[in-house]
Design a protein around this motif. Structure first.
Motif, PDB file in Angstrom:
ATOM      1  N   CYS A  30       0.505  -1.617   0.564  1.00  0.00           N
ATOM      2  CA  CYS A  30      -0.225  -0.227  -0.008  1.00  0.00           C
ATOM      3  C   CYS A  30       0.762   1.377  -0.114  1.00  0.00           C
ATOM      4  CB  CYS A  30      -1.062   0.304   1.521  1.00  0.00           C
ATOM      5  SG  CYS A  30      -2.301  -1.259   0.923  1.00  0.00           S
ATOM      6  N   ASP A  31       2.127   1.837   0.614  1.00  0.00           N
ATOM      7  CA  ASP A  31       2.867   2.610   1.088  1.00  0.00           C
ATOM      8  C   ASP A  31       3.662   3.044  -0.746  1.00  0.00           C
ATOM      9  OD1 ASP A  31       2.308   2.642   3.635  1.00  0.00           O
ATOM     10  OD2 ASP A  31       4.221   1.528   3.759  1.00  0.00           O
ATOM     11  N   LEU A  32       3.837   1.672  -1.307  1.00  0.00           N
ATOM     12  CA  LEU A  32       4.731   1.750  -3.198  1.00  0.00           C
ATOM     13  C   LEU A  32       3.500   2.080  -3.531  1.00  0.00           C
ATOM     14  CD1 LEU A  32       6.235  -1.308  -2.364  1.00  0.00           C
ATOM     15  CD2 LEU A  32       7.258   0.706  -2.581  1.00  0.00           C
ATOM     16  N   ILE A  33       2.240   1.385  -3.242  1.00  0.00           N
ATOM     17  CA  ILE A  33       0.731   2.025  -4.500  1.00  0.00           C
ATOM     18  C   ILE A  33       0.963   3.712  -4.494  1.00  0.00           C
ATOM     19  CG2 ILE A  33      -1.470   1.542  -4.531  1.00  0.00           C
ATOM     20  CD1 ILE A  33      -1.044  -1.086  -3.464  1.00  0.00           C
ATOM     21  N   ALA A  34       1.060   4.418  -3.396  1.00  0.00           N
ATOM     22  CA  ALA A  34       0.426   5.063  -2.761  1.00  0.00           C
ATOM     23  C   ALA A  34       1.388   6.282  -3.391  1.00  0.00           C
ATOM     24  CB  ALA A  34       0.111   5.507  -1.087  1.00  0.00           C
ATOM     25  N   GLU A  35       3.205   6.001  -3.079  1.00  0.00           N
ATOM     26  CA  GLU A  35       4.396   6.722  -3.781  1.00  0.00           C
ATOM     27  C   GLU A  35       4.213   6.972  -5.590  1.00  0.00           C
ATOM     28  OE1 GLU A  35       9.284   6.513  -4.097  1.00  0.00           O
ATOM     29  OE2 GLU A  35       8.375   4.903  -2.102  1.00  0.00           O
ATOM     30  N   ALA A  36       4.248   5.537  -5.774  1.00  0.00           N
ATOM     31  CA  ALA A  36       3.748   5.525  -7.236  1.00  0.00           C
ATOM     32  C   ALA A  36       3.037   5.995  -8.242  1.00  0.00           C
ATOM     33  CB  ALA A  36       3.472   4.207  -7.724  1.00  0.00           C
ATOM     34  N   ALA A  37       1.854   5.970  -7.456  1.00  0.00           N
ATOM     35  CA  ALA A  37       0.380   6.786  -7.753  1.00  0.00           C
ATOM     36  C   ALA A  37       0.317   8.642  -7.657  1.00  0.00           C
ATOM     37  CB  ALA A  37      -0.632   6.463  -7.034  1.00  0.00           C
ATOM     38  N   ALA A  38       1.519   8.907  -6.112  1.00  0.00           N
ATOM     39  CA  ALA A  38       1.766  10.222  -6.191  1.00  0.00           C
ATOM     40  C   ALA A  38       2.676  10.557  -8.003  1.00  0.00           C
ATOM     41  CB  ALA A  38       2.650  10.127  -4.941  1.00  0.00           C
ATOM     42  N   ASN A  39       3.808   9.287  -7.737  1.00  0.00           N
ATOM     43  CA  ASN A  39       4.012  10.047  -9.339  1.00  0.00           C
ATOM     44  C   ASN A  39       4.004  10.162 -10.439  1.00  0.00           C
ATOM     45  OD1 ASN A  39       7.207  10.480  -8.013  1.00  0.00           O
ATOM     46  ND2 ASN A  39       6.779   9.155  -6.573  1.00  0.00           N
ATOM     47  N   GLY A  40       2.390   9.672 -10.343  1.00  0.00           N
ATOM     48  CA  GLY A  40       1.987  10.045 -11.376  1.00  0.00           C
ATOM     49  C   GLY A  40       1.402   8.233 -12.212  1.00  0.00           C
ATOM     50  N   ALA A  41       1.395   6.888 -11.884  1.00  0.00           N
ATOM     51  CA  ALA A  41       1.465   5.729 -12.136  1.00  0.00           C
ATOM     52  C   ALA A  41       0.503   5.544 -12.617  1.00  0.00           C
ATOM     53  CB  ALA A  41       2.793   4.860 -11.449  1.00  0.00           C
ATOM     54  N   GLU A 282      20.320  -3.977  -7.348  1.00  0.00           N
ATOM     55  CA  GLU A 282      21.470  -4.044  -6.441  1.00  0.00           C
ATOM     56  C   GLU A 282      20.380  -4.062  -4.764  1.00  0.00           C
ATOM     57  OE1 GLU A 282      23.742  -6.135  -5.966  1.00  0.00           O
ATOM     58  OE2 GLU A 282      23.452  -7.050  -8.014  1.00  0.00           O
ATOM     59  N   HIS A 283      19.635  -2.451  -5.472  1.00  0.00           N
ATOM     60  CA  HIS A 283      19.235  -2.405  -4.412  1.00  0.00           C
ATOM     61  C   HIS A 283      17.429  -1.867  -4.228  1.00  0.00           C
ATOM     62  CE1 HIS A 283      18.485   1.860  -6.312  1.00  0.00           C
ATOM     63  NE2 HIS A 283      19.268   1.247  -6.822  1.00  0.00           N
ATOM     64  N   GLU A 284      16.340  -1.826  -3.309  1.00  0.00           N
ATOM     65  CA  GLU A 284      15.110  -1.837  -3.408  1.00  0.00           C
ATOM     66  C   GLU A 284      14.589  -0.444  -4.149  1.00  0.00           C
ATOM     67  OE1 GLU A 284      12.077  -3.742  -0.441  1.00  0.00           O
ATOM     68  OE2 GLU A 284      14.105  -3.385   0.556  1.00  0.00           O
ATOM     69  N   GLY A 285      14.159  -0.448  -4.706  1.00  0.00           N
ATOM     70  CA  GLY A 285      13.051   1.242  -5.530  1.00  0.00           C
ATOM     71  C   GLY A 285      12.077   0.701  -6.165  1.00  0.00           C
ATOM     72  N   ILE A 286      10.905   1.664  -6.576  1.00  0.00           N
ATOM     73  CA  ILE A 286      10.579   1.394  -8.122  1.00  0.00           C
ATOM     74  C   ILE A 286      10.517   2.297  -9.108  1.00  0.00           C
ATOM     75  CG2 ILE A 286       8.047   2.705  -8.602  1.00  0.00           C
ATOM     76  CD1 ILE A 286       7.487   2.858  -5.115  1.00  0.00           C
ATOM     77  N   LEU A 287      11.056   1.364 -10.308  1.00  0.00           N
ATOM     78  CA  LEU A 287      11.076   2.673 -11.589  1.00  0.00           C
ATOM     79  C   LEU A 287      10.188   3.174 -11.983  1.00  0.00           C
ATOM     80  CD1 LEU A 287      10.551   0.641 -14.215  1.00  0.00           C
ATOM     81  CD2 LEU A 287      13.054  -1.187 -13.148  1.00  0.00           C
TER      82      LEU A 287
END
Length: 357
Positions: A30-41, A282-287
């Motif tokens: 849910c946190d990742l969804i919120a972050e991605a949505a905030a970035n326009g995904a 090599e590290h976590e993140g959203i692309l």
């Protein structure tokens, strides 16, 4: 009528699970969804068996040492109506995004049968497609059951025609072709964080990174689609759990294999198989990547394997989408008739019956 070619931003989550904890993994999702949505995904993609984690133990030690891990995975397995799935569906609706989620699926029909599954969730929280991996790969057969083709579908959405396959299914040419033949424009590929096949001192170990590059590029190029790849990530908690397997020497050997096995990667490819933007490994993140489905058209002039670049008088593919259930009970027909007569409300989706949003 003019054909519309949707444009949108896709997000691939290169992320670790909260290992063997479905509820906490759902909170992280849910946190990742919120972050991605905030970035326009408009589409957020999670790795294979993200909920509640990939059963890498099956690769590391003999099955006689893995019973505890299997029981833990079964205990956290989710049915479509269960809480962790519900939480993520509500997040998709709250943020108005599509979500592709890999999860280990349980069933009321058995206390020990589980599947490697994926759901595509719409921006209203509805489940648009539910796919079970057709064949577990190699040691995964010790964990998951065979799936069926009920979810071998391309889903028409406001962001385009979306299909998906899980890990090794992206090596299955017939499964891939079945999606191509449904007009796929956006393909989702999910992978584990790691996939060991040999002790580190031996040559010939499976290179997961290279395998993903080959498969993802092949499907993007052959199908003329955008391919969104999301792989898991090994975090400290997962590593620590594998180090606790059996007695000390077993745990040490497991960690040596894990530490020296190639990691999965996450990336997005265009219909010519070119990588768009960064690759995470090599590290976590959203692309993120900008998707313009109009770019799927021109490459079809060169090779359209579900059109004029094929010989349908020579080749024939038939796909049986029947749901494979352990038993069929006669009262089902009576219930169906009652529903048709209005005597029974067959509402299957009660996700928001409590008013949650």
């Amino acid at each position: 009528m003019t054909v519309q070619y949707p444009r949108f931003k896709a997000a691939a989550c290169h992320a670790s699970s909260v290992f063997l904890d479905a509820d906490k993994t759902a909170e992280k999702a849910c946190d990742l969804i919120a972050e991605a949505a905030a970035n326009g995904a408009a589409l957020v993609v999670f790795p294979e068996s993200f909920l509640p984690g990939f059963p890498v133990w099956a690769a590391l030690q003999a099955p006689i040492y893995n019973h505890g891990f299997f029981r833990a995975l079964v205990a956290e397995a989710q049915k479509l109506s269960d809480g962790a799935i519900r939480t993520i569906r509500m997040a998709a609706r709250r943020h108005g995004v599509h979500v592709s989620l890999g999860f280990t699926e349980g069933t009321d029909a058995s206390v020990g049968c589980i599947w490697n599954s994926n759901v595509l969730i719409g921006p209203d929280g509805a489940i648009l497609n539910h796919h079970r991996k057709l064949v577990p790969t190699f040691y995964e057969k010790l964990v998951w059951a065979n799936g069926d083709a009920r979810g071998l579908r391309v889903t028409a959405t406001e962001i385009g025609r979306v299909g998906m396959l899980i890990c090794g299914e992206n090596t299955n040419p017939l499964a891939r072709y079945a999606l191509m033949a449904q007009g796929e424009q956006v393909h989702i590929s999910s992978y584990p964080p790691i996939w060991p096949t040999r002790p580190p001192e031996e040559e010939g170990a499976y290179d997961l990174k290279r395998a993903i590059e080959i498969r993802a590029g092949a499907h993007a190029f052959e199908a003329k689609v955008f391919n969104i790849v999301a792989s898991g990530f090994v975090d400290a908690a997962m590593r620590e759990a594998m180090g606790s397997m059996g007695h000390a020497s077993l745990g040490k050997a497991s960690l040596e294999v894990m530490d020296n096995s190639p990691r999965g990667i996450s990336m997005v490819l265009d219909p010519t198989s070119q990588v768009l933007g960064e690759v995470l490994g090599e590290h976590e993140g959203i692309l993120y990547a900008e998707i313009d489905t109009a770019r799927c058209v021109e490459p079809k002039q060169f090779h359209d394997v579900v059109g004029y670049y094929n010989r349908f008088d020579v080749f024939h593919l038939e796909v049986d989408r029947s749901a494979r259930e352990p038993a069929y009970f006669s009262e089902g027909a009576a219930i169906a008739r009652a529903a048709e007569d209005g005597a029974l409300d067959p509402a299957a989706d009660v996700l928001f019956a409590d008013g949650a949003a």
